[in-house]
Write a protein that holds these residues in place. Structure first.
Motif, short mmCIF file in Angstrom:
data_model
loop_
_atom_site.label_atom_id
_atom_site.label_comp_id
_atom_site.label_asym_id
_atom_site.label_seq_id
_atom_site.Cartn_x
_atom_site.Cartn_y
_atom_site.Cartn_z
N ARG A 316 -32.64 -37.11 -45.07
CA ARG A 316 -31.59 -36.47 -44.28
C ARG A 316 -31.61 -34.98 -44.56
N ASP A 325 -23.11 -44.22 -44.84
CA ASP A 325 -21.78 -43.63 -44.74
C ASP A 325 -21.03 -44.35 -43.62
N HIS A 404 -14.82 -40.56 -45.63
CA HIS A 404 -15.79 -41.62 -45.36
C HIS A 404 -16.07 -42.40 -46.65
ZN LIG Z 1 -23.33 -40.75 -48.07
#
Ligand SMILES: [Zn+2]
Length: 428
Positions: A316, A325, A404
């Motif tokens: 990422r 996530d 999150h």
């Molecule tokens: Zn994460």
């Protein structure tokens, strides 16, 4: 450090089979010695990481000392720059006054030159008039016209005086001119040396400023290095914390195993007819999951939180994302245990915020799940949890941007940067 962890994960798989109500394959003595071996390995890892933390500390101390040295050198340069700046100002002032002096002397010389010129013109005119009138003859006329000897002496003296006076004045003028010119030369030499000094001082100031700039650059780089070392140390301290929690969990397992064995032995002794039954003591859920909790799946794992997947496992943007996530807004979004298991870490970490680590045994395979950035955790280390049981509330704590759940899955125990892709194992 990383290499030795792998062996522990294997040992864990075997050792924990008994605690989590799995089929007891090993003999009782073996199960405890397995756990003890695992504990020793974690202790080794902890002492390694502690040594690393110590050397990071040493490095930070060295960097701080170096920074103090550079700072004092910078201070010394600051003083030197101040000093040369003062000198530059002083010399600049002196150059200015010396230039004024030179101008004054030039003006004075000009005046005296003009005087000499005028005197010369005057003398030339006089000489011409002597020649025109017969020169010395006219003097003689003056002398011959004397009425007496005394008068003659007076007249003779007067003539001599006039001639001498003219000459003396001219000589004086010439001497003044010479002196003025000498003085002017001296002052001009002085001016030249002042101007050279000024140039030297300005050069020195430039050099000192360049040195100062270099020191500032060095200081900035030392600061960066210290920050980096500090971050590395925080990372290691966090790993140490988790290892300590793992060790504590193993100690609890050894204790539980001993108690279980003691119970089994007592039961076998007191009641021959009945066979041992109660193995693990798992507290029932008492689920406080709110209405928005995800539906509990029928398999071994269930989804740990409601919401949308905002990031999956993998590379990422230049780094690697070791989990999934799941994001959902709201004040009370529940986070639930992904499977039955034992909480072995529940703490606050600067990167993960409020985080819970749960150890699971799924058909003889040990897994660890991690739930990060929680607003708050509802379970403590040592707690037994059921699949779907609420363990915390979704939040934005630690190194997180926006509310999150950061969820990680490990095969075996937690290992640094060894999380696996939960997709296909945990329904997400
Ligand atoms: Zn994460």
């Amino acid at each position: 450090m990383k290499k030795s962890v792998i062996t522990i994960a294997v040992a864990t798989t075997v050792g924990l089979g008994t605690i989590f109500g799995g089929v007891t394959v090993k003999t009782e003595a073996e199960s405890i010695s397995g756990l003890k071996g695992e504990q020793t390995k974690i202790q080794d890892q902890r002492s390694n990481i502690k040594a690393d933390i110590n050397s990071a500390n040493d490095k930070i101390n060295t960097l701080q000392r170096q920074q103090a040295d550079v700072k004092s050198e910078k201070k010394r340069l600051d003083f030197a720059i101040d000093d040369t700046t003062d000198k530059i100002n002083d010399k600049t002032e002196k150059v200015k006054s010396t230039k004024a002096e030179v101008a004054k002397l030039q003006a004075e010389t000009k005046v005296i030159k003009e005087r000499i010129q005028k005197r010369n013109v005057l003398l030339k005119e006089r000489a011409r008039s002597y020649q025109e009138n017969g020169g010395m003859v006219s003097y003689l006329d003056v002398l011959m016209g004397s009425t007496s000897f005394n008068d003659f002496i007076d007249r003779a003296n007067a003539v001599a005086t006039i001639v001498q006076a003219d000459q003396e004045i001219l000589e004086q003028h010439e001497a003044d001119k010479k002196e003025l010119l000498e003085k002017q030369t001296r002052v001009e030499t002085n001016l030249a040396s002042l101007q050279k000094m000024l140039v030297d001082l300005k050069n020195m100031n430039q050099q000192l400023s360049a040195q100062k700039k270099e020191k500032e650059k060095l200081l900035a780089s030392l600061k960066d290095q210290e920050e980096e070392a500090h971050e590395g140390m925080l990372d290691m301290q966090e790993r140490e914390q988790i290892l300590a929690a793992q060790e504590a969990a193993i100690k609890r397992s050894i204790q539980n195993e001993r108690e279980r064995q003691a119970r089994e032995a007592a039961q076998a002794k007191s009641n021959q007819s009945k066979s041992g039954s109660s193995g693990t003591s798992s507290t029932s859920s008492g689920s406080s999951a709110s209405s928005s909790a995800p539906k509990v799946s029928s398999g071994s794992f269930t989804r740990p939180a409601p919401g949308v997947i905002t990031s999956t496992f993998g590379a990422r943007g230049g780094s690697f994302h070791y989990g999934f996530d799941i994001a959902k807004p709201g004040d009370n979004v529940p986070i639930v245990a992904a499977a039955d298991g034992e909480v072995y870490v529940s703490h606050y970490s600067s990167s993960y915020g409020n985080v819970v680590y749960i150890l699971h045994n799924i058909n003889g395979q040990t897994y660890t799940t991690v739930y990060a950035h929680m607003r708050r955790s509802l379970v403590g280390a040592g707690a037994t949890v059921k699949k779907g049981q609420q363990i915390g509330v979704m939040g934005n704590t630690g190194d997180s941007r926006g509310q999150h759940l950061h969820f990680e899955l490990y095969k075996g125990r937690w290992q640094y940067h060894a999380a696996i892709n939960p997709s296909g194992i945990v329904p997400l």
